[in-house]
Design an enzyme around this catalytic site. Structure first.
Site, PDB file in Angstrom:
ATOM      1  N   MET A 100      31.219 -20.274 -36.767  1.00 51.87           N
ATOM      2  CA  MET A 100      30.377 -19.102 -37.029  1.00 51.87           C
ATOM      3  C   MET A 100      29.007 -19.127 -36.347  1.00 51.87           C
ATOM      4  O   MET A 100      28.115 -18.394 -36.725  1.00 51.87           O
ATOM      5  CB  MET A 100      30.213 -18.906 -38.548  1.00 51.87           C
ATOM      6  CG  MET A 100      31.522 -18.660 -39.276  1.00 51.87           C
ATOM      7  SD  MET A 100      32.556 -17.370 -38.510  1.00 51.87           S
ATOM      8  CE  MET A 100      31.669 -15.910 -39.028  1.00 51.87           C
ATOM      9  N   ARG A 101      28.842 -19.980 -35.347  1.00 47.88           N
ATOM     10  CA  ARG A 101      27.573 -20.007 -34.623  1.00 47.88           C
ATOM     11  C   ARG A 101      27.784 -19.441 -33.220  1.00 47.88           C
ATOM     12  O   ARG A 101      28.868 -19.585 -32.656  1.00 47.88           O
ATOM     13  CB  ARG A 101      27.050 -21.442 -34.483  1.00 47.88           C
ATOM     14  CG  ARG A 101      27.008 -22.203 -35.760  1.00 47.88           C
ATOM     15  CD  ARG A 101      26.321 -23.525 -35.557  1.00 47.88           C
ATOM     16  NE  ARG A 101      24.899 -23.337 -35.355  1.00 47.88           N
ATOM     17  CZ  ARG A 101      24.049 -23.096 -36.345  1.00 47.88           C
ATOM     18  NH1 ARG A 101      24.476 -23.002 -37.576  1.00 47.88           N
ATOM     19  NH2 ARG A 101      22.772 -22.945 -36.092  1.00 47.88           N
ATOM     20  N   ASN A 117      37.809 -18.990 -27.417  1.00 48.75           N
ATOM     21  CA  ASN A 117      37.578 -18.446 -28.758  1.00 48.75           C
ATOM     22  C   ASN A 117      38.746 -17.567 -29.171  1.00 48.75           C
ATOM     23  O   ASN A 117      39.413 -16.975 -28.332  1.00 48.75           O
ATOM     24  CB  ASN A 117      36.276 -17.625 -28.778  1.00 48.75           C
ATOM     25  CG  ASN A 117      35.936 -17.157 -30.186  1.00 48.75           C
ATOM     26  OD1 ASN A 117      36.117 -17.894 -31.166  1.00 48.75           O
ATOM     27  ND2 ASN A 117      35.451 -15.934 -30.316  1.00 48.75           N
ATOM     28  N   HIS A 119      39.576 -14.270 -31.626  1.00 46.66           N
ATOM     29  CA  HIS A 119      38.897 -13.189 -32.347  1.00 46.66           C
ATOM     30  C   HIS A 119      39.947 -12.268 -32.969  1.00 46.66           C
ATOM     31  O   HIS A 119      40.897 -11.860 -32.290  1.00 46.66           O
ATOM     32  CB  HIS A 119      37.994 -12.411 -31.385  1.00 46.66           C
ATOM     33  CG  HIS A 119      37.177 -11.396 -32.104  1.00 46.66           C
ATOM     34  ND1 HIS A 119      36.044 -11.713 -32.818  1.00 46.66           N
ATOM     35  CD2 HIS A 119      37.358 -10.061 -32.264  1.00 46.66           C
ATOM     36  CE1 HIS A 119      35.554 -10.623 -33.365  1.00 46.66           C
ATOM     37  NE2 HIS A 119      36.330  -9.608 -33.053  1.00 46.66           N
TER      38      HIS A 119
END
Ligand code: GRF
Length: 212
Positions: A100-101, A117, A119
Site C-alpha cells: 500500500m505504499r 504490480n 491492480h
C-alpha cells in the site's frame, strides 16, 4: 524503443512486497514451487507487522523483511534501507502484491522495469486503493485485473496482462471481490512467467509489453 526482456540470471531472486492479507503472495509462492515461473521467491517485504501475509510467509517458510517506515524521517531514508537489504538478498525482481505504499522514482530507478504490480481493475479505469468498490459503485458491467510494470506514476506503468470479468447484476460487492481475487490468482503467476521467460519490449508511446 527499450528492449528490456533480457534475463540477468537464470534463477533470479524475487521479493514479494505486501501490506495486508497476502493471498496473491501465497499463490505466487505455490506457483513458483510448482515451476509455473522460473526464479525463486526468496523474500517477503512487509511495511506492517500485524498482517496476515506474514503468517502466510511463516507457514510457507519464506523469510520476511519487516522495515517500519515510521521509524525514518523521510520516505527516501526508508527506501534507502530497503534498497540496501534487497541488494544483500540479491533481489532482481519485485512483485507488489497488495503493497500500500507508492514507491518513489528514486526507488523505481534502482529496479527499472523489474517491479511488477497487480491492480484489481482494467487500468486505466479505477486507479487507486478502492478499485473494486469504485468499479462496483460506478455500475460498470465489465471490470477485471491488470498486471503492469511500475513506473513513476500511480497504477500507470506498461501493461503486461489484463483479464476482463463480467459483473453479474445480482452480485454483492463481496462476491465481486471474490471473483476478482480468483482472476488475480490465475493471472499474476502467468504474467510473471511471461516476464521471466519471454523476450519482451515496451512499445514506444504505447504503454504495453509485446513479446517476440
Ligand atoms: C489485490 O486485490 C491486489 O490487486 C491489490 O491488493 C489486493 C491484495 O490482496 N493490489 P492480497 O493481499 O494479495 O490478498
Amino acid at each position: 524503443m527499450a528492449s528490456t526482456g533480457d534475463s540477468r540470471s537464470l534463477t533470479p531472486k524475487i521479493a514479494v512486497f505486501c501490506s495486508g492479507n497476502g493471498s496473491n503472495f501465497e499463490t505466487l509462492v505455490k506457483a513458483n514451487r510448482k515451476g509455473v515461473f522460473p526464479g525463486e521467491i526468496s523474500l517477503m517485504v512487509a511495511d506492517k507487522k500485524q498482517i496476515f501475509a506474514i503468517k502466510r510467509a511463516e507457514k510457507l517458510k519464506i523469510p520476511v523483511l519487516y522495515v517500519n517506515p515510521k521509524a525514518f524521517n523521510s520516505e527516501k531514508d526508508y527506501e534507502k534501507v530497503l534498497i540496501k537489504e534487497l541488494k544483500t538478498w540479491r533481489i532482481e525482481w519485485i512483485l507488489l502484491a497488495g503493497f500500500m505504499r507508492i514507491l518513489s522514482p528514486f526507488f523505481v530507478s534502482k529496479f527499472k522495469n523489474r517491479i511488477v504490480n497487480i491492480h484489481p481493475s482494467l487500468l486505466p479505469a479505477f486507479k487507486g486503493a478502492h478499485a473494486i468498490a469504485d468499479a462496483y459503485n460506478y455500475g460498470v458491467v465489465v471490470t477485471g485485473v491488470t498486471i503492469h510494470l511500475v513506473d513513476n506514476g500511480v497504477d500507470s506503468g506498461p501493461i503486461v496482462l489484463q483479464e476482463a470479468l463480467k459483473i453479474k447484476p445480482e452480485w454483492s460487492l463481496e462476491q465481486l471481490e471474490e471473483a476478482i481475487h480468483k482472476v488475480e490468482h490465475k493471472l499474476y503467476p502467468k504474467a510473471v512467467n511471461l516476464l521471466l521467460t519471454k523476450r519482451w519490449r515496451i512499445l514506444k508511446n504505447r504503454k504495453f509489453i509485446i513479446c517476440s
